[in-house]
Design a protein around this motif. Structure first.
Motif, PDB file in Angstrom:
ATOM      1  N   VAL A 126      -4.079  -1.227   0.334  1.00 59.29           N
ATOM      2  CA  VAL A 126      -2.937  -1.796  -0.497  1.00 59.29           C
ATOM      3  C   VAL A 126      -2.322   0.259  -0.724  1.00 59.29           C
ATOM      4  O   VAL A 126      -1.585   0.652  -0.200  1.00 59.29           O
ATOM      5  CB  VAL A 126      -3.466  -0.908  -2.272  1.00 59.29           C
ATOM      6  N   GLN A 127      -2.841   1.591   0.011  1.00 58.96           N
ATOM      7  CA  GLN A 127      -2.241   2.369   0.431  1.00 58.96           C
ATOM      8  C   GLN A 127      -1.111   2.355   1.310  1.00 58.96           C
ATOM      9  O   GLN A 127      -0.070   2.837   1.614  1.00 58.96           O
ATOM     10  CB  GLN A 127      -2.454   3.594   0.191  1.00 58.96           C
ATOM     11  N   ASP A 128      -2.086   2.046   2.142  1.00 58.20           N
ATOM     12  CA  ASP A 128      -1.030   1.473   3.854  1.00 58.20           C
ATOM     13  C   ASP A 128       0.563   0.492   3.680  1.00 58.20           C
ATOM     14  O   ASP A 128       1.056   1.001   3.979  1.00 58.20           O
ATOM     15  CB  ASP A 128      -1.869   0.758   4.646  1.00 58.20           C
ATOM     16  N   ALA A 129       0.420  -0.429   2.760  1.00 60.94           N
ATOM     17  CA  ALA A 129       1.004  -1.757   2.512  1.00 60.94           C
ATOM     18  C   ALA A 129       2.249  -0.884   1.887  1.00 60.94           C
ATOM     19  O   ALA A 129       3.224  -1.161   1.844  1.00 60.94           O
ATOM     20  CB  ALA A 129       0.531  -2.792   1.675  1.00 60.94           C
ATOM     21  N   GLN A 130       1.976  -0.243   0.873  1.00 60.88           N
ATOM     22  CA  GLN A 130       2.764   0.621  -0.102  1.00 60.88           C
ATOM     23  C   GLN A 130       3.758   1.704   0.548  1.00 60.88           C
ATOM     24  O   GLN A 130       5.112   1.664   0.749  1.00 60.88           O
ATOM     25  CB  GLN A 130       2.523   1.475  -0.926  1.00 60.88           C
ATOM     26  N   ASN A 177      12.618  -7.474   6.430  1.00 57.54           N
ATOM     27  CA  ASN A 177      11.618  -6.764   6.561  1.00 57.54           C
ATOM     28  C   ASN A 177      11.467  -6.160   5.490  1.00 57.54           C
ATOM     29  O   ASN A 177       9.648  -6.017   4.975  1.00 57.54           O
ATOM     30  CB  ASN A 177      12.042  -5.735   7.238  1.00 57.54           C
ATOM     31  N   TYR A 178      12.007  -5.751   4.544  1.00 57.57           N
ATOM     32  CA  TYR A 178      11.685  -5.230   3.691  1.00 57.57           C
ATOM     33  C   TYR A 178      11.253  -6.048   2.234  1.00 57.57           C
ATOM     34  O   TYR A 178       9.854  -6.147   1.473  1.00 57.57           O
ATOM     35  CB  TYR A 178      12.868  -4.499   2.000  1.00 57.57           C
ATOM     36  N   ASN A 179      11.361  -8.034   1.824  1.00 60.75           N
ATOM     37  CA  ASN A 179      11.216  -8.262   1.448  1.00 60.75           C
ATOM     38  C   ASN A 179       9.634  -9.031   1.990  1.00 60.75           C
ATOM     39  O   ASN A 179       8.625  -8.850   1.499  1.00 60.75           O
ATOM     40  CB  ASN A 179      11.928 -10.091   1.571  1.00 60.75           C
ATOM     41  N   GLN A 180       9.342  -9.304   2.839  1.00 56.13           N
ATOM     42  CA  GLN A 180       7.850  -9.403   4.287  1.00 56.13           C
ATOM     43  C   GLN A 180       7.143  -7.980   3.228  1.00 56.13           C
ATOM     44  O   GLN A 180       5.915  -8.466   2.868  1.00 56.13           O
ATOM     45  CB  GLN A 180       8.065  -9.339   5.612  1.00 56.13           C
ATOM     46  N   ALA A 181       7.223  -6.813   3.687  1.00 53.18           N
ATOM     47  CA  ALA A 181       6.581  -5.922   3.125  1.00 53.18           C
ATOM     48  C   ALA A 181       6.452  -5.767   1.732  1.00 53.18           C
ATOM     49  O   ALA A 181       5.107  -5.645   1.708  1.00 53.18           O
ATOM     50  CB  ALA A 181       6.802  -4.410   3.453  1.00 53.18           C
ATOM     51  N   ALA A 184       3.265  -8.039   2.065  1.00 53.83           N
ATOM     52  CA  ALA A 184       2.332  -7.960   1.871  1.00 53.83           C
ATOM     53  C   ALA A 184       1.466  -7.059   0.902  1.00 53.83           C
ATOM     54  O   ALA A 184       0.798  -6.764   1.494  1.00 53.83           O
ATOM     55  CB  ALA A 184       2.459  -6.713   3.770  1.00 53.83           C
ATOM     56  N   LEU A 185       2.446  -6.253   0.549  1.00 47.19           N
ATOM     57  CA  LEU A 185       1.453  -5.164  -0.788  1.00 47.19           C
ATOM     58  C   LEU A 185       1.369  -6.041  -1.518  1.00 47.19           C
ATOM     59  O   LEU A 185      -0.162  -5.662  -2.066  1.00 47.19           O
ATOM     60  CB  LEU A 185       2.704  -4.641  -0.821  1.00 47.19           C
ATOM     61  N   ASP A 186       1.824  -7.080  -2.576  1.00 44.29           N
ATOM     62  CA  ASP A 186       0.847  -8.579  -2.962  1.00 44.29           C
ATOM     63  C   ASP A 186      -0.066  -8.353  -2.799  1.00 44.29           C
ATOM     64  O   ASP A 186      -1.060  -8.816  -3.579  1.00 44.29           O
ATOM     65  CB  ASP A 186       2.406  -9.236  -3.572  1.00 44.29           C
ATOM     66  N   ASP A 187      -0.327  -9.339  -0.801  1.00 39.39           N
ATOM     67  CA  ASP A 187      -1.430  -9.436  -0.416  1.00 39.39           C
ATOM     68  C   ASP A 187      -2.227  -8.354  -0.747  1.00 39.39           C
ATOM     69  O   ASP A 187      -3.062  -9.165  -1.188  1.00 39.39           O
ATOM     70  CB  ASP A 187      -0.860  -9.613   0.715  1.00 39.39           C
ATOM     71  N   ALA A 188      -2.227  -7.754  -0.675  1.00 40.45           N
ATOM     72  CA  ALA A 188      -2.661  -5.989  -0.699  1.00 40.45           C
ATOM     73  C   ALA A 188      -3.459  -6.102  -1.867  1.00 40.45           C
ATOM     74  O   ALA A 188      -4.854  -5.853  -2.530  1.00 40.45           O
ATOM     75  CB  ALA A 188      -2.501  -5.332   0.151  1.00 40.45           C
ATOM     76  N   TYR A 189      -2.312  -6.081  -2.583  1.00 36.34           N
ATOM     77  CA  TYR A 189      -2.754  -5.969  -4.315  1.00 36.34           C
ATOM     78  C   TYR A 189      -3.848  -7.322  -4.865  1.00 36.34           C
ATOM     79  O   TYR A 189      -5.143  -6.893  -5.536  1.00 36.34           O
ATOM     80  CB  TYR A 189      -2.288  -5.865  -4.467  1.00 36.34           C
ATOM     81  N   THR A 190      -3.720  -8.168  -4.542  1.00 36.51           N
ATOM     82  CA  THR A 190      -4.379  -8.982  -4.413  1.00 36.51           C
ATOM     83  C   THR A 190      -5.747  -9.315  -3.972  1.00 36.51           C
ATOM     84  O   THR A 190      -6.934  -9.065  -5.201  1.00 36.51           O
ATOM     85  CB  THR A 190      -3.818 -10.547  -3.986  1.00 36.51           C
ATOM     86  N   VAL A 196     -12.499  -5.885  -7.422  1.00 40.83           N
ATOM     87  CA  VAL A 196     -12.529  -4.839  -7.961  1.00 40.83           C
ATOM     88  C   VAL A 196     -12.053  -5.427  -9.998  1.00 40.83           C
ATOM     89  O   VAL A 196     -13.571  -5.200 -10.589  1.00 40.83           O
ATOM     90  CB  VAL A 196     -11.632  -3.653  -8.519  1.00 40.83           C
ATOM     91  N   GLY A 197     -12.075  -7.014  -9.323  1.00 43.90           N
ATOM     92  CA  GLY A 197     -12.023  -7.977 -11.271  1.00 43.90           C
ATOM     93  C   GLY A 197     -11.297  -7.614 -11.643  1.00 43.90           C
ATOM     94  O   GLY A 197     -11.383  -7.783 -13.283  1.00 43.90           O
ATOM     95  N   LEU A 198     -10.272  -6.993 -11.499  1.00 43.00           N
ATOM     96  CA  LEU A 198      -8.676  -7.189 -11.881  1.00 43.00           C
ATOM     97  C   LEU A 198      -7.479  -8.274 -12.357  1.00 43.00           C
ATOM     98  O   LEU A 198      -8.224  -9.271 -11.293  1.00 43.00           O
ATOM     99  CB  LEU A 198      -7.871  -5.385 -12.033  1.00 43.00           C
ATOM    100  N   ASP A 199      -7.397  -8.595 -13.090  1.00 45.89           N
ATOM    101  CA  ASP A 199      -5.949  -9.704 -12.960  1.00 45.89           C
ATOM    102  C   ASP A 199      -5.117  -9.627 -11.150  1.00 45.89           C
ATOM    103  O   ASP A 199      -4.762  -8.627 -11.976  1.00 45.89           O
ATOM    104  CB  ASP A 199      -5.257 -10.286 -14.444  1.00 45.89           C
ATOM    105  N   PRO A 200      -4.731 -10.972 -10.569  1.00 46.32           N
ATOM    106  CA  PRO A 200      -4.363 -10.361  -9.645  1.00 46.32           C
ATOM    107  C   PRO A 200      -2.465 -10.079 -10.543  1.00 46.32           C
ATOM    108  O   PRO A 200      -2.315  -8.991  -9.192  1.00 46.32           O
ATOM    109  CB  PRO A 200      -3.995 -12.068  -9.251  1.00 46.32           C
ATOM    110  N   SER A 201      -2.859 -10.265 -11.159  1.00 39.98           N
ATOM    111  CA  SER A 201      -1.138  -9.435 -10.932  1.00 39.98           C
ATOM    112  C   SER A 201      -1.287  -7.935 -11.158  1.00 39.98           C
ATOM    113  O   SER A 201      -0.118  -7.285 -11.410  1.00 39.98           O
ATOM    114  CB  SER A 201       0.137  -9.891 -12.199  1.00 39.98           C
ATOM    115  N   ALA A 202      -2.626  -7.389 -12.078  1.00 33.24           N
ATOM    116  CA  ALA A 202      -2.260  -5.836 -12.211  1.00 33.24           C
ATOM    117  C   ALA A 202      -1.843  -5.147 -10.774  1.00 33.24           C
ATOM    118  O   ALA A 202      -1.955  -5.568  -9.548  1.00 33.24           O
ATOM    119  CB  ALA A 202      -3.375  -5.070 -12.256  1.00 33.24           C
ATOM    120  N   ARG A 203      -1.024  -4.289 -10.934  1.00 33.47           N
ATOM    121  CA  ARG A 203      -0.994  -3.361  -9.686  1.00 33.47           C
ATOM    122  C   ARG A 203      -0.920  -1.537 -10.004  1.00 33.47           C
ATOM    123  O   ARG A 203      -0.792  -1.045 -10.919  1.00 33.47           O
ATOM    124  CB  ARG A 203       0.803  -3.191 -10.384  1.00 33.47           C
TER     125      ARG A 203
END
Length: 383
Positions: A126-130, A177-181, A184-190, A196-203
């Protein structure tokens, strides 16, 4: 029965102590997760993971079967003697049940190792994707500045229309490219939230950073030997040899007569399996070690690249403040610094992950190596 207890290897860790690393985290899903440390994420993952819960239940199940099989044994057979089907089958059932129980303890620990390593990987992903998103944001800003300059140049007649067309295309590509990144961040968070058992939308903001510390190994051979001593799959392969050794000495252990040659081959196959498992685990450990050393060799270069980028940005800002530079130079320097920082941080996180994997290579999930490779290729293409 006392002799039976001498034959059966007792567990060094009681079930209560074994279960203690998993603390109650029942309220984790509703807790305040605006920020999340790696330690808290690990606790949440251990409490949430269904395979660990199943492994804990398996310990109770196999212990019950082992205890029942032990009650059925009246005395300890001596290797090499013939006792007949009933006694040999009863004894062999106890040996198999005891191995199943002790294997369940090992499997439980191994699953905890896997979850802990997986959390680290996904936390850092997630940190890498951010950071990759931040780089693409800088590139989008740079493309916008170039587009604005091109438009001003065309309006004043100092820039050809073809330059404006190119600038527009580059800006559109930067937006894509920004939208793709962002995706990718959303996928990493998902992926992280699922572990960890959080809602997929949690950030949640993942606050723990990693420091670079070179791996200290006095002897690779010694380190590999230690891994082989602790690896659950190697241990199980060794125990299988012991089980087959008992079966080799008891012609009726399966319930019917088993020829000598067949028993001999079964024991030989168990020994071959053991050597194969050892070889695979040893090679995996060495491969991880060499990857770590490759990253360490590249660390100084990546660190120097970041320092140079910082200096370049300092000069660009100074020139711009003095009126001898332009905004485009500042933005370009910010892009270079963001790219250098992202490359260095990703290297440090990969290094930290591999150091953990080096200690417990059996905990590496089947997708970890492929995801690391894809991450590296994505980073190269974005730069």
């Amino acid at each position: 029965m006392k002799k039976v207890h001498k034959i059966i290897v007792s567990c060094a860790i009681g079930l209560t102590m074994l279960l203690s690393p998993i603390i109650s985290y029942a309220d984790s899903e509703t807790a305040n997760v605006a920020t999340l440390t790696l330690s808290d994420a690990t606790k949440m993952a251990l409490a949430h993971d269904e395979s660990i819960k199943k492994a804990a239940a398996e310990i109770d199940r196999t212990k019950s079967i082992r205890d029942n099989a032990q009650d059925a044994v009246q005395f300890t057979p001596a290797p090499g003697n013939v006792y007949g089907p009933q006694i040999e089958v009863t004894w062999n059932s106890l040996l198999q049940a005891d191995l199943a129980y002790r294997s369940s303890l090992k499997n439980y620990d191994a699953k905890i190792d896997t979850v802990e390593l997986d959390v680290c990987e996904k936390y850092w992903a997630v940190q890498d994707a951010q950071e990759k998103l931040d780089v693409q944001d800088k590139l989008k800003q740079q493309a916008l500045v170039n587009l604005q300059n091109a438009r001003a140049g065309v309006a004043s007649g100092t820039v050809a229309s073809s330059t404006l067309t190119l600038a527009e295309a580059q800006y559109n590509q930067a937006v894509n490219n920004y939208n793709q990144a962002q995706h990718a961040l959303d996928d990493a968070y998902t992926a992280f939230n699922q572990v960890v058992g959080l809602d997929p939308s949690a950030r949640p903001q993942l606050t723990d950073e990693v420091s670079f510390e070179p791996l200290q190994v006095a002897s690779l051979d010694t380190a590999v030997s230690q891994v082989l001593e602790e690896a659950p799959n190697v241990w199980q392969a060794q125990q299988a040899i012991d089980l087959k050794q008992w079966a080799f000495n008891m012609m009726y252990s399966s319930g019917t007569y088993t020829p000598y040659d067949a028993r001999e081959k079964e024991l030989e196959e168990a020994k071959i399996d053991y050597e194969t498992v050892k070889e695979v685990m040893a090679q995996a450990t060495r491969d991880i070690y060499y990857k770590i050393k490759q990253l360490e060799e590249g660390y100084n270069a990546a660190l120097e690249a970041q320092k140079m980028a910082e200096e370049k940005l300092r000069v660009a800002n100074a020139n711009y403040s003095a009126g001898t530079g332009v905004k485009a130079d500042v933005v370009a320097a910010e892009v270079t610094l963001a790219q250098a920082k992202e490359a260095l941080d990703e290297l440090v996180r990969q290094h930290a992950y591999l150091k953990l994997a080096f200690e417990k290579p059996w905990a590496v999930s089947s997708t970890s190596s492929s995801s690391s490779s894809s991450s590296s290729s994505t980073s190269s293409s974005s730069n």
